[in-house]
Design a protein around this motif. Structure first.
Motif, PDB file in Angstrom:
ATOM      1  N   GLU A 132       0.831  -1.203   0.000  1.00 24.77           N
ATOM      2  CA  GLU A 132       0.000   0.000   0.000  1.00 24.77           C
ATOM      3  C   GLU A 132       0.867   1.256   0.000  1.00 24.77           C
ATOM      4  OE1 GLU A 132      -3.079   0.123   2.847  1.00 24.77           O
ATOM      5  OE2 GLU A 132      -3.903  -1.843   2.340  1.00 24.77           O
ATOM      6  N   ILE A 133       0.273   2.356  -0.429  1.00 23.47           N
ATOM      7  CA  ILE A 133       0.904   3.660  -0.360  1.00 23.47           C
ATOM      8  C   ILE A 133       0.177   4.481   0.687  1.00 23.47           C
ATOM      9  CG2 ILE A 133      -0.526   4.496  -2.294  1.00 23.47           C
ATOM     10  CD1 ILE A 133       1.796   6.395  -2.999  1.00 23.47           C
ATOM     11  N   SER A 134       0.913   5.282   1.430  1.00 25.81           N
ATOM     12  CA  SER A 134       0.275   6.061   2.491  1.00 25.81           C
ATOM     13  C   SER A 134      -0.622   7.135   1.884  1.00 25.81           C
ATOM     14  CB  SER A 134       1.340   6.720   3.375  1.00 25.81           C
ATOM     15  OG  SER A 134       1.930   7.822   2.711  1.00 25.81           O
ATOM     16  N   PRO A 135      -1.664   7.527   2.605  1.00 26.08           N
ATOM     17  CA  PRO A 135      -2.550   8.596   2.095  1.00 26.08           C
ATOM     18  C   PRO A 135      -1.799   9.884   1.772  1.00 26.08           C
ATOM     19  CG  PRO A 135      -3.585   7.462   3.944  1.00 26.08           C
ATOM     20  CD  PRO A 135      -2.179   6.952   3.864  1.00 26.08           C
ATOM     21  N   ASP A 136      -0.827  10.266   2.604  1.00 27.85           N
ATOM     22  CA  ASP A 136      -0.093  11.502   2.359  1.00 27.85           C
ATOM     23  C   ASP A 136       0.737  11.399   1.080  1.00 27.85           C
ATOM     24  OD1 ASP A 136      -1.136  12.621   4.628  1.00 27.85           O
ATOM     25  OD2 ASP A 136       0.648  12.313   5.862  1.00 27.85           O
ATOM     26  N   ASP A 137       1.368  10.240   0.860  1.00 24.90           N
ATOM     27  CA  ASP A 137       2.173  10.069  -0.349  1.00 24.90           C
ATOM     28  C   ASP A 137       1.288  10.035  -1.591  1.00 24.90           C
ATOM     29  OD1 ASP A 137       4.577  10.049   1.013  1.00 24.90           O
ATOM     30  OD2 ASP A 137       4.608   7.866   1.244  1.00 24.90           O
ATOM     31  N   LEU A 138       0.113   9.448  -1.468  1.00 27.40           N
ATOM     32  CA  LEU A 138      -0.821   9.435  -2.594  1.00 27.40           C
ATOM     33  C   LEU A 138      -1.279  10.857  -2.915  1.00 27.40           C
ATOM     34  CD1 LEU A 138      -2.604   8.077  -4.690  1.00 27.40           C
ATOM     35  CD2 LEU A 138      -4.306   7.674  -2.879  1.00 27.40           C
ATOM     36  N   THR A 139      -1.580  11.624  -1.883  1.00 30.48           N
ATOM     37  CA  THR A 139      -1.995  13.011  -2.091  1.00 30.48           C
ATOM     38  C   THR A 139      -0.902  13.800  -2.816  1.00 30.48           C
ATOM     39  OG1 THR A 139      -3.427  12.992  -0.146  1.00 30.48           O
ATOM     40  CG2 THR A 139      -2.662  15.141  -0.915  1.00 30.48           C
ATOM     41  N   GLU A 140       0.343  13.569  -2.432  1.00 26.77           N
ATOM     42  CA  GLU A 140       1.452  14.267  -3.071  1.00 26.77           C
ATOM     43  C   GLU A 140       1.622  13.821  -4.522  1.00 26.77           C
ATOM     44  OE1 GLU A 140       4.805  16.740  -3.681  1.00 26.77           O
ATOM     45  OE2 GLU A 140       3.064  16.789  -2.350  1.00 26.77           O
ATOM     46  N   ALA A 141       1.459  12.532  -4.780  1.00 25.57           N
ATOM     47  CA  ALA A 141       1.567  12.030  -6.148  1.00 25.57           C
ATOM     48  C   ALA A 141       0.501  12.652  -7.038  1.00 25.57           C
ATOM     49  CB  ALA A 141       1.456  10.507  -6.163  1.00 25.57           C
ATOM     50  N   LEU A 142      -0.729  12.713  -6.558  1.00 26.15           N
ATOM     51  CA  LEU A 142      -1.817  13.293  -7.346  1.00 26.15           C
ATOM     52  C   LEU A 142      -1.600  14.783  -7.569  1.00 26.15           C
ATOM     53  CD1 LEU A 142      -4.907  11.468  -5.791  1.00 26.15           C
ATOM     54  CD2 LEU A 142      -3.768  10.985  -7.960  1.00 26.15           C
ATOM     55  N   ALA A 143      -1.068  15.465  -6.553  1.00 23.11           N
ATOM     56  CA  ALA A 143      -0.787  16.896  -6.708  1.00 23.11           C
ATOM     57  C   ALA A 143       0.300  17.122  -7.758  1.00 23.11           C
ATOM     58  CB  ALA A 143      -0.369  17.493  -5.367  1.00 23.11           C
TER      59      ALA A 143
END
Length: 286
Positions: A132-143
């Protein structure tokens, strides 16, 4: 073909992988005898070529070749398209058959067969892992990608998948979302270095076994990879681990269309075998 200075027989060959058309697929530099090259020289060759990766055979022990891969900016542990390109180059020289490549990621068997006038190489990945990827890292990837979360396909949960190299897999809700790729190069590169990612695998599902994919590759010094064998292997492992496809399946991945370099990657999953097989054609460039 370019002759390397001071290294007799070490020609720089250029091949494309995952297409029989030199104008399609993913180009790679191939050096079949890089035993006289140090790390700095191999990186310099890769940087001069400017392809997403180049492959260098640095030694041989029986049937096993030691292979290393360099992007224009750094060495990578495994590269699928350069493996296919190298296998096809060897098959053109020595004939089709079975090969074994020793990579930094592990041992990768490759079989090359002839289908009419074309050569097809099939690599077998190392054992994959999906995390899994952490929510914060996913948010950064999408940004960094400038993708609203609503543009993700909820049927494809974001994961980091490994089958020789680590890739973040994101599912696009529409083909239009996948086609519109304009991202923050430096921001995504920084995140990928922190997470030890090789590419971000962006995928859209056309049908149960047909997908369209794109792979931003800022850590390699290029905006996008045209056809990514390592990511295809990781995607196959991801799709099976999340039960998005049957345990035994053959998937078709189309990549490079949005770049004007169309390629086709075939991903085979076998019941009872965690490894993933990725196959494609190839062609000499020039």
């Amino acid at each position: 073909m370019t002759q390397l200075s001071g290294a007799p027989g070490s020609d720089i060959l250029r091949y494309t992988a995952f297409s029989a058309d030199p104008e399609g697929g993913n180009p790679a530099g191939v050096v079949l005898d890089a035993s006289g090259l140090d790390d700095e020289a191999m990186l310099a060759v890769a940087a001069e070529l400017g392809y997403s990766e180049s492959a260098f055979l640095t030694g041989k022990n029986g049937v096993e070749h030691t292979i290393r891969y360099f992007s224009p900016k750094a060495e990578v542990p495994f590269c699928g398209h350069a493996t296919v390109a190298t296998a096809i180059a060897l098959a053109e020289r020595d004939g089709p058959g079975d090969l074994v490549f020793s990579t930094r990621a592990g041992t990768v068997p490759v079989t090359v067969t002839r289908e009419g006038d074309e050569l097809r190489a099939t690599l077998t990945s190392v054992e994959p892992q999906v995390t899994e990827i952490s929510p914060d890292d996913l948010t950064e990837a999408l940004a960094a990608l400038d993708w609203p979360a609503a543009d993700l396909d909820p049927a494809f949960p974001p994961r980091i998948s490994y089958a020789g190299a680590r890739h973040l897999v994101l599912g696009a809700a529409t083909r239009e979302r996948l086609a519109d790729l304009a991202y923050d190069f430096a921001r995504l590169e920084a995140l990928m270095h922190r997470l030890d990612l090789t590419t971000v695998q962006l995928a859209w599902r056309e049908s149960p076994d047909v997908f369209h994919v794109r792979d931003p590759f800022p850590v390699g010094g290029v905006v996008e990879d045209p056809a990514t064998g390592a990511a295809a292997a990781a995607f196959g492992a991801y799709a099976r681990a999340l039960s998005l496809v049957p345990e035994a399946a053959v998937l078709t991945l189309h990549q490079g269309q949005d770049m004007g370099r169309p390629g086709t990657l075939t991903v085979e999953l076998r019941a009872g075998d965690p490894r993933v097989r990725v196959s494609g054609t190839g062609a000499r460039i020039g």
